[in-house]
Design a protein around this motif. Structure first.
Motif, PDB file in Angstrom:
ATOM      1  N   VAL A 105      -0.511   9.920  -3.687  1.00  0.00           N
ATOM      2  CA  VAL A 105       0.356   9.726  -4.854  1.00  0.00           C
ATOM      3  C   VAL A 105       0.929   8.320  -4.860  1.00  0.00           C
ATOM      4  O   VAL A 105       0.981   7.659  -5.895  1.00  0.00           O
ATOM      5  CB  VAL A 105       1.464  10.804  -4.904  1.00  0.00           C
ATOM      6  N   ARG A 106       1.333   7.840  -3.722  1.00  0.00           N
ATOM      7  CA  ARG A 106       1.893   6.480  -3.638  1.00  0.00           C
ATOM      8  C   ARG A 106       0.880   5.441  -4.123  1.00  0.00           C
ATOM      9  O   ARG A 106       1.246   4.437  -4.733  1.00  0.00           O
ATOM     10  CB  ARG A 106       2.348   6.172  -2.218  1.00  0.00           C
ATOM     11  N   ALA A 107      -0.395   5.688  -3.864  1.00  0.00           N
ATOM     12  CA  ALA A 107      -1.438   4.749  -4.293  1.00  0.00           C
ATOM     13  C   ALA A 107      -1.566   4.668  -5.814  1.00  0.00           C
ATOM     14  O   ALA A 107      -2.087   3.690  -6.341  1.00  0.00           O
ATOM     15  CB  ALA A 107      -2.778   5.148  -3.675  1.00  0.00           C
ATOM     16  N   LEU A 108      -1.069   5.670  -6.520  1.00  0.00           N
ATOM     17  CA  LEU A 108      -1.169   5.691  -7.986  1.00  0.00           C
ATOM     18  C   LEU A 108       0.028   5.037  -8.667  1.00  0.00           C
ATOM     19  O   LEU A 108      -0.056   4.648  -9.833  1.00  0.00           O
ATOM     20  CB  LEU A 108      -1.286   7.145  -8.472  1.00  0.00           C
ATOM     21  N   ALA A 109       1.127   4.929  -7.951  1.00  0.00           N
ATOM     22  CA  ALA A 109       2.379   4.433  -8.527  1.00  0.00           C
ATOM     23  C   ALA A 109       2.219   3.004  -9.028  1.00  0.00           C
ATOM     24  O   ALA A 109       1.573   2.170  -8.394  1.00  0.00           O
ATOM     25  CB  ALA A 109       3.495   4.499  -7.491  1.00  0.00           C
ATOM     26  N   GLY A 110       2.814   2.762 -10.194  1.00  0.00           N
ATOM     27  CA  GLY A 110       2.813   1.425 -10.769  1.00  0.00           C
ATOM     28  C   GLY A 110       1.509   1.024 -11.427  1.00  0.00           C
ATOM     29  O   GLY A 110       1.357  -0.108 -11.864  1.00  0.00           O
ATOM     30  N   ARG A 111       0.576   1.943 -11.485  1.00  0.00           N
ATOM     31  CA  ARG A 111      -0.725   1.674 -12.104  1.00  0.00           C
ATOM     32  C   ARG A 111      -0.945   2.619 -13.272  1.00  0.00           C
ATOM     33  O   ARG A 111      -0.570   3.784 -13.212  1.00  0.00           O
ATOM     34  CB  ARG A 111      -1.843   1.862 -11.086  1.00  0.00           C
TER      35      ARG A 111
END
Length: 193
Positions: A105-111
């Protein structure tokens, strides 16, 4: 098949490969080596273990992460949660805000979701079909026979008709920040007029 056996299969699959398509192939192969009844019971276990995630809070978490979540997307999101493994699944089932701590989930944040790769999407629709595919491979029978074999187990659908809990609006910034501070920090609510 009990839940322990189900989760052991899922954990073995996770150790085998991080790639979802490869996991599906591995699962199909593993299930194809099982007796017909156990393949059907895998599906019954999957249906049962998903039940604690059928909540308005989990739907709100999916909405925050995905930007919008339909009925189908919510189901596929819940299947994806199974792919996180038992420990993570059970934690986030109790507190969906803990999804903010998962690397996926963190990898998706801000994208923008438009920038997410297919392998990143927090949905795993195909998991719901893997037992049926294994059943067909083992028995040579059509997919409809898998559903008949499932129904013959006379297991009541464990999921309630509607999500559990109170429905709330993830687009209200104050509500999102109060209920899910960690997810809201990664996926800030945007007030819509």
């Amino acid at each position: 098949m009990d839940d322990e056996t189900f989760w052991n299969i899922i954990e073995d699959c996770r150790r085998e490969t991080p790639d979802r398509d490869e996991r599906l192939g591995w699962l199909r192969g593993r299930l194809s080596r099982m007796p017909e009844l156990e393949i059907v019971q895998f599906q019954i276990c999957l249906d049962r273990v998903l039940t604690p995630t059928f909540t308005w809070d989990m739907w709100a978490a999916a909405d925050m992460i995905l930007g919008w979540c339909s009925d189908d997307s919510f189901f596929y999101f819940r299947l994806w949660l199974v792919g996180l493994g038992r420990e993570e699944f059970e934690k986030v089932a109790l507190d969906p805000d803990l999804l903010a701590g998962t690397p996926q989930v963190r990898a998706l944040a801000g994208r923008s979701p438009r920038a997410w790769g297919d392998h990143e999407w927090p949905e795993w629709e195909e998991l719901d079909y893997v037992a049926g595919a294994a059943f067909e491979a083992v028995t040579g029978k059509p997919h409809e026979d898998f559903h008949d074999a499932h129904d013959a187990q006379d297991v009541e659908d464990p999921e309630p008709r509607h999500p559990v809990g109170d429905r709330w609006d993830v687009n209200r910034a104050d509500e999102a920040a109060r209920r899910f501070p960690n997810l809201n920090a990664l996926f800030p609510a945007v007030e819509r007029a």
